[in-house]
Design an enzyme around this catalytic site. Structure first.
Site, PDB file in Angstrom:
ATOM      1  N   CYS A 283       0.870  -1.164   0.000  1.00 12.15           N
ATOM      2  CA  CYS A 283       0.000   0.000   0.000  1.00 12.15           C
ATOM      3  C   CYS A 283       0.915   1.223   0.000  1.00 12.15           C
ATOM      4  O   CYS A 283       1.607   1.491   0.980  1.00 12.15           O
ATOM      5  CB  CYS A 283      -0.893  -0.033   1.245  1.00 12.15           C
ATOM      6  SG  CYS A 283      -1.954   1.411   1.406  1.00 12.15           S
TER       7      CYS A 283
ATOM      8  N   CYS B 195     -11.387  14.645   3.619  1.00  8.10           N
ATOM      9  CA  CYS B 195     -12.335  13.615   4.048  1.00  8.10           C
ATOM     10  C   CYS B 195     -12.351  13.587   5.576  1.00  8.10           C
ATOM     11  O   CYS B 195     -11.304  13.416   6.209  1.00  8.10           O
ATOM     12  CB  CYS B 195     -11.923  12.253   3.496  1.00  8.10           C
ATOM     13  SG  CYS B 195     -11.755  12.279   1.699  1.00  8.10           S
TER      14      CYS B 195
ATOM     15  N   CYS C  96      -6.260   1.383   6.771  1.00 10.37           N
ATOM     16  CA  CYS C  96      -6.766   2.464   5.914  1.00 10.37           C
ATOM     17  C   CYS C  96      -7.083   3.709   6.715  1.00 10.37           C
ATOM     18  O   CYS C  96      -7.743   3.641   7.738  1.00 10.37           O
ATOM     19  CB  CYS C  96      -8.079   2.058   5.257  1.00 10.37           C
ATOM     20  SG  CYS C  96      -7.937   0.805   4.034  1.00 10.37           S
TER      21      CYS C  96
HETATM   22  N1  SAH Z   1      -7.155   9.338  -1.745  1.00  8.80           N
HETATM   23  C1  SAH Z   1      -7.413   8.031  -2.236  1.00  8.80           C
HETATM   24  C2  SAH Z   1      -6.500   6.946  -1.683  1.00  8.80           C
HETATM   25  C3  SAH Z   1      -6.196   6.962  -0.199  1.00  8.80           C
HETATM   26  S1  SAH Z   1      -7.445   6.442   0.905  1.00  8.80           S
HETATM   27  C4  SAH Z   1      -8.876   7.675  -2.025  1.00  8.80           C
HETATM   28  O1  SAH Z   1      -9.590   8.456  -1.417  1.00  8.80           O
HETATM   29  O2  SAH Z   1      -9.318   6.646  -2.505  1.00  8.80           O
HETATM   30  C5  SAH Z   1      -7.614   4.719   0.719  1.00  8.80           C
HETATM   31  C6  SAH Z   1      -8.974   4.199   1.212  1.00  8.80           C
HETATM   32  O3  SAH Z   1      -9.069   4.241   2.644  1.00  8.80           O
HETATM   33  C7  SAH Z   1     -10.130   5.049   0.713  1.00  8.80           C
HETATM   34  O4  SAH Z   1     -11.160   4.244   0.239  1.00  8.80           O
HETATM   35  C8  SAH Z   1     -10.572   5.793   1.962  1.00  8.80           C
HETATM   36  O5  SAH Z   1     -11.899   6.176   1.849  1.00  8.80           O
HETATM   37  C9  SAH Z   1     -10.333   4.749   3.033  1.00  8.80           C
HETATM   38  N2  SAH Z   1     -10.214   5.273   4.383  1.00  8.80           N
HETATM   39  C10 SAH Z   1      -9.744   6.466   4.780  1.00  8.80           C
HETATM   40  N3  SAH Z   1      -9.774   6.567   6.121  1.00  8.80           N
HETATM   41  C11 SAH Z   1     -10.249   5.390   6.591  1.00  8.80           C
HETATM   42  C12 SAH Z   1     -10.463   4.864   7.903  1.00  8.80           C
HETATM   43  N4  SAH Z   1     -10.182   5.572   8.992  1.00  8.80           N
HETATM   44  N5  SAH Z   1     -10.955   3.613   8.003  1.00  8.80           N
HETATM   45  C13 SAH Z   1     -11.199   2.865   6.904  1.00  8.80           C
HETATM   46  N6  SAH Z   1     -11.011   3.312   5.652  1.00  8.80           N
HETATM   47  C14 SAH Z   1     -10.540   4.562   5.486  1.00  8.80           C
END
Ligand code: SAH
Length: 353
Positions: free
Chosen positions: A103, A114, A335
């Site tokens: 990753c 977000c 994530c």
């Molecule tokens: N910016 C990109 C890639 C990074 S995030 C994107 O938004 O896809 C990778 C994944 O992790 C995304 O699907 C995001 O929504 C998720 N994610 C972010 N924070 C998280 C959390 N605290 N728990 C679970 N998933 C999360």
């Protein structure tokens, strides 16, 4: 001094011609740099000592360095990786029985906001260079061989940052990872995850890279998604769908929707219906990601009953839904937990020292 890995093969040929050497040297050096991921001129054994010395007078090779390494009880390894200017990103090795997934990060910090994501709390510092992305892949490959006795098998651009906001370098890194002159990996084992920037998604569809695309959706109800991912109010869900359909037409590769279920946020039947309606518009599947709390209160309520309803209703509607168990949670490698918690000071700006 200039990092030699910012030069293209053509640039290198020009360099060798200029110093009165043969242009085929360029290919030799390129191979050491991009296929063998070598970080020192001395080790380029098919070059004369003299030439190696010249190269190290004219260029540097800025490697990444593992700053911290944490191992989770489930085998996940989180690397805090230091860049040449002292900034930090995180790169995670995720093992399963049959695969090892890297990753990787695409930016230092992230410019999106977000609400539920830890990386969003860091401001975006800069984009990663192509070599910095490749070095993360090479690092995880080395660790996979060392700890699991097998090479890296998959790559997900799901670390820190928004890949579409570092478009050029992400695309170039994928070309180098997949080309036979580079690391030679299969593009079908690479997933680019985006929060949804329609114009860039269409551009990526036209690159003919053969990678997979994942979209972080989290809600198929416009106003809710805008609350969860505020920047996305610039990009209506219809526009995102248009880009996804374009993607499918160009690549024949189905979309993966990433989705977290939060109690009190997106746990009603209306949310589920909206998701089903959205998914039906393009060949796709849903990854239900277990949320990793980051102490943001609002998003910390898991609703397992609602998750089960999602699974039940989507399956009934004929949509593939996979529940993704969280990995590396005990070391904040899961994530959205990538926020340099081990060294927040450096990551947030006093770096460069
Ligand atoms: N910016 C990109 C890639 C990074 S995030 C994107 O938004 O896809 C990778 C994944 O992790 C995304 O699907 C995001 O929504 C998720 N994610 C972010 N924070 C998280 C959390 N605290 N728990 C679970 N998933 C999360």
């Amino acid at each position: 001094m200039k990092d030699i890995r910012t030069l293209s093969l053509e640039d290198l040929k020009e360099y060798f011609t200029q110093i009165g050497d043969k242009p085929f040297r360029a290919k030799q050096v390129y191979d050491w740099l991009w296929s063998k991921n070598l970080h020192s001129f001395e080790e380029m054994t098919n070059l004369s000592k003299n030439l190696r010395e010249n190269l190290s007078k004219d260029f540097v090779i800025n490697p990444i360095a593992v700053d911290t390494l944490q191992k989770s009880s489930d085998g996940t390894i989180k690397n805090g990786v230091k860049l040449h200017d002292g900034l930090l990103v995180e790169s995670v090795l995720i093992p399963t029985e049959t695969r090892t997934t890297a990753c990787v990060s695409s930016q230092v910090g992230c410019s999106l906001n977000c609400e539920f994501c830890a990386t969003a709390k860091l401001k975006r510092m800069r984009n990663l260079e192509v070599a910095e992305i490749i070095d993360q892949v090479a690092l995880i490959d080395k660790q996979s061989r060392l700890y699991f006795g097998r090479p890296l098998s998959n790559i997900v651009f799901m670390g820190m940052g928004e890949p579409m906001m570092n478009y050029k370098n992400v695309v170039e890194s994928i070309r180098k990872i997949t080309s036979p002159e580079g690391l030679g990996m299969s593009p079908r084992r690479i997933t680019v995850s985006t929060s949804g920037i329609p114009k860039m998604m269409k551009m990526l569809a036209d690159e003919n890279l053969k990678v997979k695309l994942a979209l972080s959706l989290h809600s198929a109800i416009e106003h809710k998604r805008n609350d969860i991912m505020p920047f996305s109010s610039k990009f209506p869900l219809t526009e995102i769908m248009d880009a996804l359909q374009y993607w499918y037409r160009q690549t024949s590769s189905p979309i993966t929707f990433e989705y977290c279920v939060w109690g009190g946020i997106n746990d009603t039947d209306e949310d589920i219906k909206a998701l089903i309606k959205y998914c039906r518009q393009v060949p796709s599947k849903v990854n239900l990601i277990q949320y990793n709390p980051i102490g943001e209160g609002k998003y910390d309520h898991r609703n397992i009953e609602a998750e089960e309803r999602y699974v039940h209703e989507l399956e009934k509607a004929g949509i593939t839904i996979v529940v993704r168990r969280s990995r590396g949670g005990d070391i904040d490698a899961a994530c959205g937990q990538l926020a340099n918690t081990h060294s927040r000071k450096e990551a947030t700006g006093v770096a460069g020292t």
